[in-house]
Enzyme design. Structure first.
Site, PDB file in Angstrom:
ATOM      1  N   GLY A   1     -13.592 -15.433 -10.369  1.00  0.00           N
ATOM      2  CA  GLY A   1     -12.798 -14.357  -9.788  1.00  0.00           C
ATOM      3  C   GLY A   1     -11.320 -14.510 -10.059  1.00  0.00           C
ATOM      4  O   GLY A   1     -10.851 -15.555 -10.518  1.00  0.00           O
TER       5      GLY A   1
ATOM      6  N   THR B   1     -21.505 -16.009  -7.021  1.00  0.00           N
ATOM      7  CA  THR B   1     -22.599 -16.867  -7.469  1.00  0.00           C
ATOM      8  C   THR B   1     -23.789 -16.752  -6.523  1.00  0.00           C
ATOM      9  O   THR B   1     -24.928 -16.672  -6.967  1.00  0.00           O
ATOM     10  CB  THR B   1     -22.109 -18.321  -7.555  1.00  0.00           C
ATOM     11  OG1 THR B   1     -20.971 -18.322  -8.397  1.00  0.00           O
ATOM     12  CG2 THR B   1     -23.145 -19.237  -8.109  1.00  0.00           C
TER      13      THR B   1
ATOM     14  N   GLY C   1     -14.685 -17.540  -4.268  1.00  0.00           N
ATOM     15  CA  GLY C   1     -15.221 -17.771  -2.926  1.00  0.00           C
ATOM     16  C   GLY C   1     -15.729 -16.513  -2.254  1.00  0.00           C
ATOM     17  O   GLY C   1     -16.137 -16.538  -1.095  1.00  0.00           O
TER      18      GLY C   1
ATOM     19  N   SER D   1     -16.986 -23.722  -6.326  1.00  0.00           N
ATOM     20  CA  SER D   1     -16.384 -22.688  -7.170  1.00  0.00           C
ATOM     21  C   SER D   1     -16.867 -22.804  -8.616  1.00  0.00           C
ATOM     22  O   SER D   1     -16.890 -23.890  -9.203  1.00  0.00           O
ATOM     23  CB  SER D   1     -14.870 -22.840  -7.110  1.00  0.00           C
ATOM     24  OG  SER D   1     -14.281 -21.847  -7.878  1.00  0.00           O
ATOM     25  N   SER D   2     -17.292 -21.665  -9.165  1.00  0.00           N
ATOM     26  CA  SER D   2     -17.727 -21.656 -10.573  1.00  0.00           C
ATOM     27  C   SER D   2     -16.483 -21.793 -11.434  1.00  0.00           C
ATOM     28  O   SER D   2     -15.558 -20.984 -11.292  1.00  0.00           O
ATOM     29  CB  SER D   2     -18.415 -20.347 -10.918  1.00  0.00           C
ATOM     30  OG  SER D   2     -19.323 -19.995  -9.909  1.00  0.00           O
TER      31      SER D   2
ATOM     32  N   ASN E   1     -12.909 -22.505  -2.635  1.00  0.00           N
ATOM     33  CA  ASN E   1     -14.376 -22.469  -2.571  1.00  0.00           C
ATOM     34  C   ASN E   1     -14.921 -23.874  -2.840  1.00  0.00           C
ATOM     35  O   ASN E   1     -14.544 -24.512  -3.812  1.00  0.00           O
ATOM     36  CB  ASN E   1     -14.867 -21.475  -3.660  1.00  0.00           C
ATOM     37  CG  ASN E   1     -16.365 -21.302  -3.622  1.00  0.00           C
ATOM     38  OD1 ASN E   1     -17.058 -21.932  -2.829  1.00  0.00           O
ATOM     39  ND2 ASN E   1     -16.864 -20.440  -4.497  1.00  0.00           N
TER      40      ASN E   1
ATOM     41  N   GLU F   1      -7.584 -15.291  -9.695  1.00  0.00           N
ATOM     42  CA  GLU F   1      -7.012 -16.448  -9.010  1.00  0.00           C
ATOM     43  C   GLU F   1      -5.493 -16.435  -9.066  1.00  0.00           C
ATOM     44  O   GLU F   1      -4.907 -16.135 -10.105  1.00  0.00           O
ATOM     45  CB  GLU F   1      -7.479 -17.746  -9.701  1.00  0.00           C
ATOM     46  CG  GLU F   1      -8.800 -18.240  -9.202  1.00  0.00           C
ATOM     47  CD  GLU F   1      -9.177 -19.591  -9.824  1.00  0.00           C
ATOM     48  OE1 GLU F   1     -10.111 -20.190  -9.304  1.00  0.00           O
ATOM     49  OE2 GLU F   1      -8.534 -20.023 -10.803  1.00  0.00           O
TER      50      GLU F   1
HETATM   51  N1  LIG Z   1     -24.653 -14.064   1.097  1.00  0.00           N
HETATM   52  C1  LIG Z   1     -24.224 -15.228   1.532  1.00  0.00           C
HETATM   53  N2  LIG Z   1     -24.818 -15.799   2.595  1.00  0.00           N
HETATM   54  C2  LIG Z   1     -24.391 -16.970   3.069  1.00  0.00           C
HETATM   55  N3  LIG Z   1     -23.330 -17.654   2.563  1.00  0.00           N
HETATM   56  C3  LIG Z   1     -22.701 -17.134   1.502  1.00  0.00           C
HETATM   57  C4  LIG Z   1     -23.114 -15.891   0.922  1.00  0.00           C
HETATM   58  N4  LIG Z   1     -22.291 -15.618  -0.086  1.00  0.00           N
HETATM   59  C5  LIG Z   1     -21.429 -16.652  -0.163  1.00  0.00           C
HETATM   60  N5  LIG Z   1     -21.665 -17.551   0.785  1.00  0.00           N
HETATM   61  C6  LIG Z   1     -20.916 -18.817   1.045  1.00  0.00           C
HETATM   62  O1  LIG Z   1     -19.711 -18.740   0.350  1.00  0.00           O
HETATM   63  C7  LIG Z   1     -19.581 -19.805  -0.584  1.00  0.00           C
HETATM   64  C8  LIG Z   1     -18.885 -19.317  -1.834  1.00  0.00           C
HETATM   65  O2  LIG Z   1     -19.676 -18.407  -2.508  1.00  0.00           O
HETATM   66  P1  LIG Z   1     -19.776 -18.379  -4.097  1.00  0.00           P
HETATM   67  O3  LIG Z   1     -19.856 -19.749  -4.643  1.00  0.00           O
HETATM   68  O4  LIG Z   1     -20.870 -17.459  -4.428  1.00  0.00           O
HETATM   69  O5  LIG Z   1     -18.396 -17.739  -4.459  1.00  0.00           O
HETATM   70  P2  LIG Z   1     -17.917 -17.216  -5.878  1.00  0.00           P
HETATM   71  O6  LIG Z   1     -17.517 -15.812  -5.687  1.00  0.00           O
HETATM   72  O7  LIG Z   1     -18.951 -17.491  -6.877  1.00  0.00           O
HETATM   73  O8  LIG Z   1     -16.625 -18.035  -6.112  1.00  0.00           O
HETATM   74  P3  LIG Z   1     -16.056 -18.615  -7.471  1.00  0.00           P
HETATM   75  O9  LIG Z   1     -15.372 -17.527  -8.166  1.00  0.00           O
HETATM   76  O10 LIG Z   1     -15.135 -19.655  -7.010  1.00  0.00           O
HETATM   77  O11 LIG Z   1     -17.211 -19.170  -8.198  1.00  0.00           O
HETATM   78  C9  LIG Z   1     -20.978 -20.263  -0.826  1.00  0.00           C
HETATM   79  O12 LIG Z   1     -21.014 -21.623  -1.173  1.00  0.00           O
HETATM   80  C10 LIG Z   1     -21.664 -20.012   0.507  1.00  0.00           C
HETATM   81  O13 LIG Z   1     -21.399 -21.077   1.379  1.00  0.00           O
HETATM   82 MG   LIG Z   2     -19.162 -18.696  -8.370  1.00  0.00          MG
END
Ligand SMILES: Nc1ncnc2c1ncn2[C@@H]1O[C@H](COP(=O)(O)OP(=O)(O)OP(=O)(O)O)[C@@H](O)[C@H]1O
Ligand SMILES: [Mg+2]
Length: 1049
Positions: free
Chosen positions: A398, A127, A123, A175-176, A172, A400
């Site tokens: 990430g 991604t 989160g 979440s990936s 999240n 967890e």
């Molecule tokens: N730069 C950004 N601008 C706006 N919103 C963001 C941004 N980065 C993240 N978010 C918000 O945070 C949420 C989670 O981000 P993301 O899916 O990239 O997390 P992650 O690090 O890939 O988590 P995971 O490890 O669970 O995949 C996104 O769905 C979005 O709503």
């Molecule tokens: Mg992700």
């Protein structure tokens, strides 16, 4: 234009603000500039202050720290992309685009593979960051039609992968649940030409089980919500997700932040773009549906403990969707096949085993479908193998820590542990290498090396994974207790490993008997013993699915370990860039900055260490060239250009700036600045200097522009001149050539005529003979040219006369002042003189006809002046060029009473004069007015003296440059007061006019030494003239009036 300028001005101001002054307003944009760099509190405060201002990006040197804003920010537009394109890292505020652009440019210029590692907890925005980078490349990289399709596919692969590989978790909503390692390949022009995705360990357990508040993979909900009725009927599905056991565990079918219906549409649009045929899409959906049906497959238990399927229709549907034989499927779900001593034996499964086998099958089917999907995307991205460098992008799940951490969390955290190790090693190594290559002495920084934890997990024979492998391959049922005991025996003494038995009193309470605890770098995590039937990927799923393949499986953990090893190898060979994502709060809320949560992440991401390493040596470094380029205006010797060696230039500059020895070091190609303060001071100095620089630049630019304009004009003039001269010269040359040719032909023909008498050619003779005769006459004439005109020289002399007259016509003088005249031949001297006079007279007549009456009057006066004064008075030559005026007094200057007194005698000329008393020579200002018959001397309103022209005896003037003149009056006339002694600065003009009016030009006497004059009643006075440095009129010796005249050059 005005608005544009204003906008530009605002932009420039914004850039400057963000680049330079932002550090004062919202913390520092690069942590290395943080004064108190050892303080975690200062670090977090800087993050917080920037986060509050929506400045989510901050650097630690070249590492980008990104804080998830949880809201859409207006910083990802195309204009923003343009701002960051081709701009150096430090020139502009931190941004993911700056990192993307830098990586892209480094790849192109250094021709080295680059990789961007995005890390952070679930989160944190990994991604999203990876998507922003891809988007930046797709928009800003040069492209063509074909490559635009590829860019489209690259972008479109994201929603598909997210549908199948992402899920809503507690942390999240998107979440990936798999690791993604993507590369983009560019050609020599920098156009993206291919891509490839490697996927790592999909969290398959989610297919069959979700924690409370979490969901299965998005695609299931998208299909049920978005798929049209016909599709659902074909797949035997109902729209309500609650009807499917695999979707009800988390009790969270809907998520407010997600629109499954819209996402379904996006995915269905994306699939054909990536290259899926309609049939493939249908098959893919069949599999997704079959997983749901598999989840609803129920078992009953027979009297002898055997298991049978109770949901027959479900199974038939399943077989139909999967395209397999129904009875084979039924047997596979209720029986297991064992191979003992080469013989195959089939034995029934009990109820629990059947349920596990069903789930294992569902996970395997989904897992393998996902792998197939990635393969398919890879085919569509069709990476061409070329020698050009690649840009890689790693977005992995990430770190967890869950309530229940299973095998998958173990793998995820192990992966993060490895990445952390890589990060530390690479950042430290590169830093160290930089100091080494630059020849700077380096002090080692203490940092925690998590290799010890990696070893604990992966070491051969002694690591947790090896022990796990052994336990799983051991014949008989796997057992949690024996596995835990074995772990305690082998790694029990490891400082990062704890079990219930090994723990002390306090920790014992938080570690249950079926768990072991790993003290990860990022935090402490309790793992369920992984052989437990609850998460049987290990103990059932893989075996079960591999049974179908008839192959001995490689253990999942080892598989994962090996793929991670490979990944590390790949990453080590690339030039890394890092994005460290931070999650500001657990509630996914914008504007909330949970300090405890952030501090934890800062700690486990090793950001403080990263900063310390970066700062241990020097806070800042710049290539000599870049440093000199930026700060050279601050030193007169380096501004505007330094012509010596760069290092000497930088040295001169820093000496001028007063850097102390401990503040900086010069490497081989870079300057290293130890304290941020030093850099700030320099930046401030530059800021203060900017108006001056702007002025200099303006001046130089204007000068340059004018010089360039002048050069252009000069060049044009030269071109025209040379063209004209060339043309003239060519004409002349042509004429000469023709003349030479004529003479040559004439001579050769003559020669021919005389030498080839034998080949006498009559036609030739007819042609040549007249020319020859002429030539002979010409020569003869030349010989007799000084004789009287006679038949021998008549041809020659005529020719000479003709030539002279022709030449004269072109060279006649154009004005009377031009005295040039071509020299005539002796025979024409007299005629030439006549012609000259005639021409001159003609010009004079023409000139006189053109003269205006005023000018004529002026000329006449000048002629009279010349007759009187030429060669007589020193000031005459100076007066020639000055025009005589009609009057030196304006009408209003002459008193009205005087005019009335004069009556009908109009004033023709008036001038101011000085009258000297006849006795005491006292100077008195007067006006001298001339009428047609007399002159008067006027004192303001009164006529003091009247001088009738008829009675005027004479006018005396000195021969020097003074303005004295005396009007002699008859001595016998008692009414007259005697001669008038006057001085006027326009003496030549006055005397000329007076003499002309009185018609007494011959009465003017020029006296070289002195002038005698009569005072009333016959007495005499004398004016003596001498030369001196300046004009002076005063009473001299013996009662004479002494006039000192200025010497004129
Ligand atoms: N730069 C950004 N601008 C706006 N919103 C963001 C941004 N980065 C993240 N978010 C918000 O945070 C949420 C989670 O981000 P993301 O899916 O990239 O997390 P992650 O690090 O890939 O988590 P995971 O490890 O669970 O995949 C996104 O769905 C979005 O709503
Ligand atoms: Mg992700």
């Amino acid at each position: 234009c005005g608005t544009r300028a204003a906008r530009l001005g605002t932009e420039v101001r914004l850039v400057m603000e963000s680049a330079l002054t932002a550090r004062d307003r919202v913390g520092v944009q690069d942590f290395v500039l943080l004064e108190n760099y050892n303080s975690e509190a200062a670090f977090i405060e800087n993050l917080r202050r920037r986060f509050r201002e929506n400045l989510i990006y901050t650097y630690i040197g070249s590492v980008l720290v990104s804080v998830n804003p949880y809201k859409e920010l207006e910083i990802y537009s195309k204009q923003q992309m343009e701002r960051y394109r081709g701009v150096s890292f430090y020139e502009i505020s931190p941004h993911i685009y700056a990192l993307s652009d830098n990586t892209y440019r480094a790849m192109r210029t250094e021709r080295k593979d680059q990789c961007i590692l995005i890390s952070g907890e679930s989160g944190a925005g990994k991604t999203e960051a990876s998507k922003k980078i891809l988007l930046y490349y797709a928009v800003t990289c040069p492209t063509n039609d074909h490559m635009a399709i590829l860019g489209d596919r690259l972008l479109q692969s994201n929603p598909v992968l997210e549908a199948f590989g992402n899920a809503k978790t507690l942390r999240n909503d998107n979440s990936s649940r798999f690791g993604k390692y993507m590369d983009v390949q560019f050609d020599f022009r920098g156009t993206p030409v291919g891509g490839h995705i490697l996927n790592y360990l999909l969290e398959k357990s989610r297919v069959v089980h979700q924690n409370h508040g979490e969901r299965n993979f998005h695609i299931f909900y998208q299909l049920l919500d978005g798929g049209d009725d016909d599709l659902l009927i074909t797949l035997d599905l109902e729209r309500n997700p609650q009807n499917y056991r695999y979707l009800v565990k988390g009790n969270c079918p809907r998520v407010s932040s997600i629109s499954d219906k819209n996402n379904w549409k996006v995915v269905m649009k994306a699939l054909p773009v990536i290259g899926f045929t309609e049939e493939e899409v249908q098959k893919l959906l069949n599999i997704i549906a079959s997983v749901l049906h598999l989840g609803n497959t129920q078992f009953g238990e027979g009297e002898e403990g055997e298991t049978y399927i109770t949901t027959e229709t479900q199974t038939s549907n399943l077989a139909k969707l999967l395209g397999v034989d129904g009875s084979a499927l039924r047997e596979a779900l209720t029986h297991k096949k064992l191979t003992a001593k080469g013989e195959e034996m089939i034995s029934p499964l009990n109820y629990e085993q059947a349920v596990s086998a069903r789930d294992a099958l569902a996970k395997a089917v989904y897992g393998r479908t996902f792998t197939w999907l990635v393969e398919k995307i890879n085919q569509s991205l069709a990476l061409k193998v070329t020698e050009f460098p690649l840009s890689w992008l790693l977005d992995i799940y990430g770190f967890e820590v869950l309530q229940q951490n299973s095998f998958e969390q173990f793998c995820i955290n192990y992966c993060n542990e490895k990445l952390q190790q890589l990060f530390i090693e690479l950042t430290l190594r590169s830093e160290q290498e930089e100091y080494e290559t630059e020849g700077i002495t380096w002090e080692t920084v203490q940092y925690f090396d998590n290799k010890i934890i990696c070893d604990l997990i992966e070491e051969k024979h002694k690591g947790i994974i090896s022990i796990l492998d052994e336990e799983c391959l051991r014949p008989g049922e796997t057992c949690d207790v024996s596995f835990l005991e074995k772990l305690e025996d082998t790694v029990g003494s490891h400082p990062h490993f704890i079990t219930h038995k090994l723990a002390n009193g306090k920790t014992r309470r938080v570690v249950s008997r079926e768990e072991f605890r790993l003290l990860h770098y990022a935090g402490e995590v309790n793992y369920n013993v992984m052989c437990q039937s609850d998460n049987q990927i290990l103990s059932h799923c893989f075996r079960r699915e591999e049974v179908i393949d008839q192959k001995r499986p490689e253990m999942a953990a080892t598989q994962f370990k090996n793929s991670l090893m490979k990944l590390m190898e790949i990453l080590m060979s690339k030039e890394p860039s890092y994005v460290r994502c931070i999650k500001p709060n657990d509630a996914k809320q914008p504007g909330r900055f949970d300090e405890v949560l952030v501090r934890h992440q800062v700690k486990y991401l090793g950001l403080m260490e990263n900063l310390r390493v970066r700062r241990a040596g020097f806070a800042y470094r710049r290539h000599f060239e870049a440093f000199l380029q930026r700060y050279k205006p601050l030193c007169p010797e380096t501004w505007p250009n330094w012509h010596g060696r760069l290092v000497d230039g930088v040295s001169t500059l820093v000496n001028h700036l007063g850097y102390k020895a401990e503040e900086y070091k010069l490497g081989r190609s870079k300057i290293f600045i130890r304290f941020p303060k030093t850099l700030f001071t320099t930046e401030d100095a530059l800021e203060a200097k900017k108006p001056e620089i702007a002025l200099t630049l303006q001046t130089s630019w204007r000068g340059y522009r004018e010089r360039a304009k002048y050069q252009r004009i000069r060049h044009a003039v030269i071109v025209i001149q040379s063209g004209w001269r060339g043309m003239k010269a060519r004409r002349r040359a042509k004429r000469r050539r023709q003349a030479a040719e004529l003479i040559r032909r004439f001579l050769s023909d003559t020669f021919l005529l005389f030498t080839s008498v034998s080949n006498f050619n009559f036609a030739l003779v007819v042609n040549i003979l007249p020319c020859f005769c002429l030539f002979v006459r010409f020569i003869k004439g030349f010989i007799y040219r000084h004789e009287e005109y006679c038949p021998e020289n008549e041809y020659f002399l005529d020719h000479v006369r003709y030539s002279f007259l022709k030449n004269l016509r072109q060279k006649l003088p154009k004005s009377v002042l031009d005295k040039s005249w071509p020299t005539p031949p002796p025979s024409l001297v007299e005629a030439s003189e006549h012609l000259r006079r005639l021409h001159m007279r003609n010009m004079v007549i023409k000139y006189c006809r053109r003269v205006q009456p005023e000018w004529k009057k002026q000329m006449m006066q000048k002629v009279v002046a010349s007759e009187i004064f030429k060669d007589q008075k020193d000031s005459y030559p100076q007066s020639v060029g000055r025009l005589f005026l009609d009057s030196r007094l304006e009408r209003e200057q002459i008193n009205l009473k005087v005019v009335q007194t004069l009556g009908s005698d109009k004033v023709q000329y008036g001038v101011s004069v000085t009258k000297y008393d006849r006795r005491g020579f006292k100077p008195r200002p007067r006006q001298l007015l001339l009428t047609n018959t007399f002159a008067v001397l006027v004192d303001r309103t009164k006529i003091k003296q009247r001088i009738d022209y008829a009675a005027l005896r004479g006018i005396s003037v000195g021969s020097l440059s003074d303005g004295m003149f005396v009007l002699h009056m008859p001595t016998e006339d008692n009414k007259q007061k005697g001669d008038a002694v006057l001085h006027c600065s326009h003496v030549i003009e006055v005397v000329t006019k007076l003499a002309m009016m009185a018609n007494k030009t011959s009465y003017v006497n020029i006296n070289p030494g002195s002038i005698r004059f009569t005072v009333a009643r016959g007495k005499e006075g004398i004016i003596d003239f001498i030369r001196g440095s300046e004009l002076k009129v005063a009473k001299g010796k013996r009662g004479h009036l002494l006039v000192v005249s200025q010497r004129l050059r």
